[in-house]
Scaffold this motif. Structure first.
Motif, PDB file in Angstrom:
ATOM      1  N   GLY A 396       0.800  -1.220   0.000  1.00 11.04           N
ATOM      2  CA  GLY A 396       0.000   0.000   0.000  1.00 11.04           C
ATOM      3  C   GLY A 396       0.828   1.264   0.000  1.00 11.04           C
ATOM      4  N   LEU A 397       0.301   2.294   0.655  1.00 15.99           N
ATOM      5  CA  LEU A 397       0.904   3.622   0.682  1.00 15.99           C
ATOM      6  C   LEU A 397       1.444   3.941   2.059  1.00 15.99           C
ATOM      7  N   ASP A 398       2.592   4.620   2.100  1.00 12.56           N
ATOM      8  CA  ASP A 398       3.044   5.160   3.380  1.00 12.56           C
ATOM      9  C   ASP A 398       2.434   6.548   3.561  1.00 12.56           C
ATOM     10  N   ASP A 399       2.745   7.200   4.659  1.00 12.10           N
ATOM     11  CA  ASP A 399       2.121   8.487   4.965  1.00 12.10           C
ATOM     12  C   ASP A 399       2.375   9.520   3.868  1.00 12.10           C
ATOM     13  N   GLU A 400       3.610   9.618   3.423  1.00 12.53           N
ATOM     14  CA  GLU A 400       3.965  10.613   2.413  1.00 12.53           C
ATOM     15  C   GLU A 400       3.264  10.333   1.089  1.00 12.53           C
ATOM     16  N   GLN A 401       3.256   9.064   0.683  1.00 12.97           N
ATOM     17  CA  GLN A 401       2.587   8.705  -0.573  1.00 12.97           C
ATOM     18  C   GLN A 401       1.087   8.958  -0.491  1.00 12.97           C
ATOM     19  N   ALA A 402       0.502   8.644   0.660  1.00  8.05           N
ATOM     20  CA  ALA A 402      -0.934   8.862   0.833  1.00  8.05           C
ATOM     21  C   ALA A 402      -1.274  10.343   0.735  1.00  8.05           C
ATOM     22  N   ARG A 403      -0.472  11.173   1.353  1.00  6.78           N
ATOM     23  CA  ARG A 403      -0.721  12.617   1.304  1.00  6.78           C
ATOM     24  C   ARG A 403      -0.592  13.137  -0.119  1.00  6.78           C
ATOM     25  N   ALA A 404       0.428  12.657  -0.836  1.00  8.43           N
ATOM     26  CA  ALA A 404       0.632  13.084  -2.224  1.00  8.43           C
ATOM     27  C   ALA A 404      -0.525  12.651  -3.114  1.00  8.43           C
ATOM     28  N   ALA A 405      -1.195  11.553  -2.752  1.00  8.66           N
ATOM     29  CA  ALA A 405      -2.310  11.044  -3.548  1.00  8.66           C
ATOM     30  C   ALA A 405      -3.631  11.712  -3.197  1.00  8.66           C
ATOM     31  N   GLY A 406      -3.612  12.641  -2.257  1.00  7.37           N
ATOM     32  CA  GLY A 406      -4.827  13.373  -1.914  1.00  7.37           C
ATOM     33  C   GLY A 406      -5.574  12.848  -0.713  1.00  7.37           C
ATOM     34  N   PHE A 407      -5.020  11.865  -0.015  1.00  6.26           N
ATOM     35  CA  PHE A 407      -5.647  11.354   1.206  1.00  6.26           C
ATOM     36  C   PHE A 407      -5.217  12.215   2.396  1.00  6.26           C
ATOM     37  N   ASP A 408      -5.930  12.063   3.498  1.00  5.13           N
ATOM     38  CA  ASP A 408      -5.566  12.700   4.767  1.00  5.13           C
ATOM     39  C   ASP A 408      -5.072  11.594   5.689  1.00  5.13           C
ATOM     40  N   PRO A 409      -3.761  11.287   5.670  1.00  9.60           N
ATOM     41  CA  PRO A 409      -3.272  10.092   6.362  1.00  9.60           C
ATOM     42  C   PRO A 409      -3.224  10.227   7.876  1.00  9.60           C
ATOM     43  N   VAL A 410      -3.588   9.141   8.526  1.00  8.74           N
ATOM     44  CA  VAL A 410      -3.428   8.971   9.965  1.00  8.74           C
ATOM     45  C   VAL A 410      -2.687   7.650  10.141  1.00  8.74           C
ATOM     46  N   SER A 411      -1.701   7.623  11.026  1.00  6.52           N
ATOM     47  CA  SER A 411      -0.901   6.403  11.144  1.00  6.52           C
ATOM     48  C   SER A 411      -0.563   6.100  12.591  1.00  6.52           C
ATOM     49  N   THR A 412      -0.115   4.891  12.799  1.00  9.90           N
ATOM     50  CA  THR A 412       0.336   4.461  14.123  1.00  9.90           C
ATOM     51  C   THR A 412       1.382   3.377  13.952  1.00  9.90           C
ATOM     52  N   THR A 413       2.200   3.205  14.961  1.00  7.87           N
ATOM     53  CA  THR A 413       3.208   2.150  14.977  1.00  7.87           C
ATOM     54  C   THR A 413       3.070   1.368  16.271  1.00  7.87           C
ATOM     55  N   VAL A 414       2.993   0.051  16.157  1.00  6.57           N
ATOM     56  CA  VAL A 414       2.910  -0.800  17.344  1.00  6.57           C
ATOM     57  C   VAL A 414       4.068  -1.782  17.337  1.00  6.57           C
ATOM     58  N   THR A 415       4.534  -2.109  18.520  1.00  7.09           N
ATOM     59  CA  THR A 415       5.533  -3.157  18.699  1.00  7.09           C
ATOM     60  C   THR A 415       4.906  -4.244  19.545  1.00  7.09           C
ATOM     61  N   THR A 416       4.874  -5.458  19.014  1.00  3.60           N
ATOM     62  CA  THR A 416       4.215  -6.552  19.732  1.00  3.60           C
ATOM     63  C   THR A 416       5.023  -7.831  19.553  1.00  3.60           C
ATOM     64  N   ILE A 417       4.422  -8.989  19.827  1.00  2.83           N
ATOM     65  CA  ILE A 417       5.155 -10.248  19.758  1.00  2.83           C
ATOM     66  C   ILE A 417       4.565 -11.147  18.676  1.00  2.83           C
TER      67      ILE A 417
END
Length: 503
Positions: A396-417
């Motif tokens: 898919g798209l990362d935050d920068e690519q999503a913004r360039a494509a006209g989306f309003d990106p919201v993101s999060t990062t999780v660390t789990t097992i």
């Protein structure tokens, strides 16, 4: 319905198209022209062959040429280069054995692939500077890192041409201790691992701030730390200005500085006299001595043949095609790394030089030519790779690519097992997920871990194809067992966390 199908290029897209057209219409004449000797091979396996995990380079060949001819009925012409296409006359001009001849076609597929880009810097033509995109160059590189004699690594019939012979000649005469990889992309990182495994001092120079830029900074930073821990010296945010040859290096124009140490490198062994070989690279941060340089700064589509025939290119620089792989001429198709793909999330044309997209598009063209029109399909940008003992994946798209494509990106990062906490062998996995604030639609995910990333990403890719929202992804009925994952799979956990961000 046409009855003569010519294919230019004998790798993923070309052989997939030829094979499918012949299976669907056994009476059709199918001719494949390949300018080299290798056809139907997996170039993605070259780093593992160089490292030694794959013993023989012939194992990377998917189908033997003999089977393509004798069992599948394809007229395979290796060492035949198509040098011109005449769409009006519906002919191609072919060079072989020093002679030229013309062949007519009813349908034509351009599957000319892509070529490795080189840094935009003087000195890339020095001996010892290479970009590995074919099996012969991979064979020669393996000969180098294993210190094998030429007699132990017999040359392929086309070994006297191109990068393979240049590399082989260089390696016979040069004692290499340090290798510099220019470009921290997929192949560059995989080759760095192979070089480290063979005991070389390995430096990776990347102009951007992160390794593996298409995987996003959160995942890239984890990979960078792991590369350093594995013995790779990284030079990030560093631009290559020029490559220095032996003649200049001997004039004493300075020595490189190693990352984090501040001490000068030792002068390497001198290659044989007579040709100018690479001895160092100059960067905007200093000089790095090297006896060999491997470039991985991107892939450029091979479009010269199409351009000379008046076939339109798209804005990406690759050949423009419709949903069935047809160019502006409805008798000429294009597929593989030379052709544009459509990104399903943005609707835009993109370049995506990955094997599955090439094979799938080729197969679709083969069906279309045989009388069953089949769309080549779009992509969502799914890629996986191995970086030492880490699995790295994205779709898919990362935050920068999503913004360039006209989306309003919201993101999060999780660390789990990766497994239930009480089951032996669990490890950490980092997942970064991006969604559109307006629609709640999941837009992309990247992840890295010692296990589980490479296959988990396929579930996310499926969700992207289906256009699922983050809430819908969080409700997916995943399987659970302690040896394979926690109750809340990392993908589901990331969706839950991203859903909280969207509220």
């Amino acid at each position: 319905m046409s009855d003569r199908f010519l294919v230019v290029g004998g790798d993923a897209a070309g052989m997939s198209a030829a094979g499918k057209a012949k299976r669907d219409d056994p009476d059709r004449e199918v001719v494949v022209f390949e300018r080299g000797d290798w056809v139907s091979y997996g170039a993605c396996g070259i780093p593992y062959y160089v490292k030694g995990e794959i013993a023989d380079i012939e194992e990377l060949q998917v189908v033997e040429p003999r089977k393509l001819v004798e069992e599948r009925g394809i007229d395979l012409r290796r060492r035949h280069e198509v040098v011109a296409v005449d769409p009006d006359a519906r002919t191609v001009t072919v060079e072989a054995d020093g002679e030229r001849y013309e062949e007519p076609y009813d349908d034509l597929l351009l599957a000319t692939g892509g070529r490795a880009a080189l840094p935009d810097a003087p000195g890339t033509d020095l001996e010892g500077v290479f970009a590995v995109r074919n099996l012969e160059a991979g064979r020669a590189l393996r000969s180098y890192v294993v210190r094998e004699d030429d007699a132990e690594v017999p040359a392929h019939p086309d070994a006297g041409s191109g990068d393979g012979e240049r590399l082989r000649s260089h390696l016979r005469e040069t004692d290499v201790e340090r290798v510099v990889v220019i470009g921290a992309n997929k192949i560059g990182v995989e080759m760095a691992e192979a070089f480290v495994a063979r005991g070389f001092d390995v430096h990776v120079v990347e102009a951007g701030p992160h390794v593996l830029p298409v995987f996003g900074p959160d995942v890239a930073d984890v990979v960078a730390d792991h590369l350093r821990d594995s013995g790779v010296r990284l030079h990030l945010g560093t631009s290559v200005e020029r490559l220095v040859g032996e003649a200049e290096a001997e004039e004493g124009t300075g020595r490189a500085t190693e990352e984090g140490t501040g001490r000068a490198t030792e002068e390497g062994a001198r290659p044989a006299e007579g040709t100018d070989r690479v001895r160092a690279i100059e960067t905007d941060a200093g000089r790095i001595e090297a006896e060999a340089v491997l470039c991985d700064v991107g892939v450029e589509p091979e479009t010269d043949l199409a351009e000379s025939a008046g076939i339109d290119l798209g804005e990406t620089g690759a050949i423009r095609t419709d949903e069935f792989g047809r160019t502006g001429d409805d008798r000429v198709y294009a597929a593989g790394d030379c052709a544009e793909k459509r990104h399903l999330l943005t609707g835009e044309a993109v370049r995506w030089p990955y094997a599955l997209a090439a094979n799938r598009a080729g197969r679709a063209v083969g069906r279309t030519v045989a009388g069953r029109p089949t769309p080549v399909g779009g992509i969502v940008g799914t890629g996986v790779m191995k970086a030492f003992d880490r699995e790295v994946a994205r779709t898919g798209l990362d935050d920068e690519q999503a913004r360039a494509a006209g989306f309003d990106p919201v993101s999060t990062t999780v660390t789990t097992i990766t497994r239930a906490h009480y089951y032996p062998g669990w490890s950490r996995i980092v997942v970064h997920a991006t969604a559109d604030a307006d629609s709640g639609r999941l837009l992309g995910t990247s992840m890295v871990g010692a296990e589980g990333a490479a296959h988990r990403i396929n579930a996310v890719a499926t969700a992207l194809h289906a256009g699922l929202t983050v809430e819908e992804v969080g409700r997916l009925d995943f399987g659970y067992a302690p040896p394979f994952g926690p109750v809340w799979d990392p993908v589901l956990l990331a969706a839950k966390a991203l859903g909280d961000e969207l509220e």
